[in-house]
Design an enzyme around this catalytic site. Sequence first.
Site, mmCIF file in Angstrom:
data_model
loop_
_atom_site.group_PDB
_atom_site.id
_atom_site.type_symbol
_atom_site.label_atom_id
_atom_site.label_comp_id
_atom_site.label_asym_id
_atom_site.label_seq_id
_atom_site.Cartn_x
_atom_site.Cartn_y
_atom_site.Cartn_z
ATOM 1 N N GLU A 140 4.235 -10.380 1.867
ATOM 2 C CA GLU A 140 3.837 -9.394 2.877
ATOM 3 C C GLU A 140 2.336 -9.153 2.810
ATOM 4 O OE1 GLU A 140 4.770 -7.720 5.368
ATOM 5 O OE2 GLU A 140 6.874 -7.151 5.287
ATOM 6 N N ASP A 141 1.739 -8.849 3.946
ATOM 7 C CA ASP A 141 0.336 -8.454 3.948
ATOM 8 C C ASP A 141 0.192 -7.019 3.441
ATOM 9 O OD1 ASP A 141 1.738 -7.473 6.127
ATOM 10 O OD2 ASP A 141 0.185 -7.910 7.606
ATOM 11 N N LYS A 151 0.677 0.800 0.176
ATOM 12 C CA LYS A 151 0.315 2.204 0.403
ATOM 13 C C LYS A 151 1.372 3.074 -0.262
ATOM 14 C CE LYS A 151 -1.996 1.785 4.924
ATOM 15 N NZ LYS A 151 -1.816 1.971 6.388
ATOM 16 N N ARG A 195 -7.982 -9.868 12.787
ATOM 17 C CA ARG A 195 -7.280 -10.700 11.792
ATOM 18 C C ARG A 195 -8.196 -11.697 11.110
ATOM 19 N NH1 ARG A 195 -1.762 -9.769 12.506
ATOM 20 N NH2 ARG A 195 -1.049 -9.496 14.653
ATOM 21 N N GLY A 247 0.951 -10.923 10.112
ATOM 22 C CA GLY A 247 -0.150 -10.497 9.244
ATOM 23 C C GLY A 247 -0.324 -11.272 7.954
ATOM 24 N N ASP A 256 3.920 -0.526 3.921
ATOM 25 C CA ASP A 256 3.541 0.834 4.315
ATOM 26 C C ASP A 256 4.720 1.772 4.027
ATOM 27 O OD1 ASP A 256 2.628 3.113 5.519
ATOM 28 O OD2 ASP A 256 2.270 2.233 7.479
ATOM 29 N N PHE A 294 -5.461 3.495 7.729
ATOM 30 C CA PHE A 294 -5.296 2.240 8.456
ATOM 31 C C PHE A 294 -6.371 1.217 8.076
ATOM 32 C CE2 PHE A 294 -5.228 -0.607 12.120
ATOM 33 C CZ PHE A 294 -3.864 -0.811 12.238
ATOM 34 N N VAL A 295 -5.949 -0.016 7.801
ATOM 35 C CA VAL A 295 -6.893 -1.080 7.439
ATOM 36 C C VAL A 295 -6.715 -2.307 8.338
ATOM 37 C CG1 VAL A 295 -7.215 -0.447 5.009
ATOM 38 C CG2 VAL A 295 -5.270 -1.882 5.657
ATOM 39 N N ASP A 326 -4.282 -6.578 11.715
ATOM 40 C CA ASP A 326 -4.907 -6.355 13.020
ATOM 41 C C ASP A 326 -4.864 -4.914 13.478
ATOM 42 O OD1 ASP A 326 -1.989 -6.483 13.496
ATOM 43 O OD2 ASP A 326 -2.590 -6.262 15.598
HETATM 44 P P1 IMP Z 1 6.425 -0.865 7.008
HETATM 45 O O1 IMP Z 1 7.705 -1.412 7.545
HETATM 46 O O2 IMP Z 1 6.188 0.553 7.378
HETATM 47 O O3 IMP Z 1 6.256 -1.100 5.513
HETATM 48 O O4 IMP Z 1 5.261 -1.581 7.783
HETATM 49 C C1 IMP Z 1 4.795 -2.818 7.498
HETATM 50 C C2 IMP Z 1 4.034 -3.381 8.690
HETATM 51 O O5 IMP Z 1 3.289 -2.390 9.423
HETATM 52 C C3 IMP Z 1 3.026 -4.366 8.178
HETATM 53 O O6 IMP Z 1 3.574 -5.654 8.026
HETATM 54 C C4 IMP Z 1 1.934 -4.284 9.233
HETATM 55 O O7 IMP Z 1 2.230 -5.166 10.284
HETATM 56 C C5 IMP Z 1 1.994 -2.863 9.754
HETATM 57 N N1 IMP Z 1 0.964 -2.009 9.113
HETATM 58 C C6 IMP Z 1 1.178 -0.971 8.276
HETATM 59 N N2 IMP Z 1 0.027 -0.405 7.879
HETATM 60 C C7 IMP Z 1 -0.972 -1.121 8.465
HETATM 61 C C8 IMP Z 1 -2.415 -1.031 8.425
HETATM 62 O O8 IMP Z 1 -3.040 -0.194 7.750
HETATM 63 N N3 IMP Z 1 -3.089 -1.951 9.173
HETATM 64 C C9 IMP Z 1 -2.469 -2.892 9.929
HETATM 65 N N4 IMP Z 1 -1.135 -3.017 9.978
HETATM 66 C C10 IMP Z 1 -0.374 -2.140 9.255
#
Ligand code: IMP
Length: 175
Positions: A100-101, A132, A166, A46, A104, A153-154, A160
């Site tokens: 990071e993109d 978030k 993307r 991402g 979450d 969700f975005v 994606d």
């Molecule tokens: P974390 O480990 O829960 O912080 O998740 C991070 C990963 O989850 C990101 O690098 C994304 O690949 C995916 N992700 C989390 N939220 C979204 C969203 O809203 N849209 C798309 N991908 C997401």
Amino acid sequence: MLKILDKEFVPYISAEDIQSRIKEMGAKISTSYKGTKPLLISVLNGSFIFTADLIRTIDTPIEVTFIRVASYEALKTTGKVREILGLTENVFGRDILILEDIVDTGTTLQHLSEAFQDLGTKSIKVATLLHKPDAQEKASKPDFVGFEIPNKFVIGFGLDYEGMGRELKEIYQLA
Ligand code: IMP
């Protein structure tokens, strides 16, 4: 309104707003890392578009590399275990900036930070385009944040839904 597979998305952050925020982030990062030549580590998939745009706003010497994070279910008691794939650089004694993109729950970042600490990095900071805060449980707050967004969700700008979206220049939110 944009339909991808079974879901509908609406425009959320414009291409112009993304670019001007990235410029501000680049300026802050440049100031923070003046004279230190940090290694920027972009977490695929991402983050590739954010990385490409961000590094072109940085005006101090840096290096850039890309990694993937593999996750798989381990023993139920330890939950998800993640591993760094594709890191060829020696990170010992280096200033690391993880790109990071979106952050979450923070699970990905927490595991990455621990893994890099084990490799003897000098410092570890995090820059993320999206954050978030509602959903974040594990990691501490990223050091450089583009936009704080609600727990929805975005897609777009590298992010994606089922592998799609993307390429969008702006960020869309689930309708
Ligand atoms: P974390 O480990 O829960 O912080 O998740 C991070 C990963 O989850 C990101 O690098 C994304 O690949 C995916 N992700 C989390 N939220 C979204 C969203 O809203 N849209 C798309 N991908 C997401």
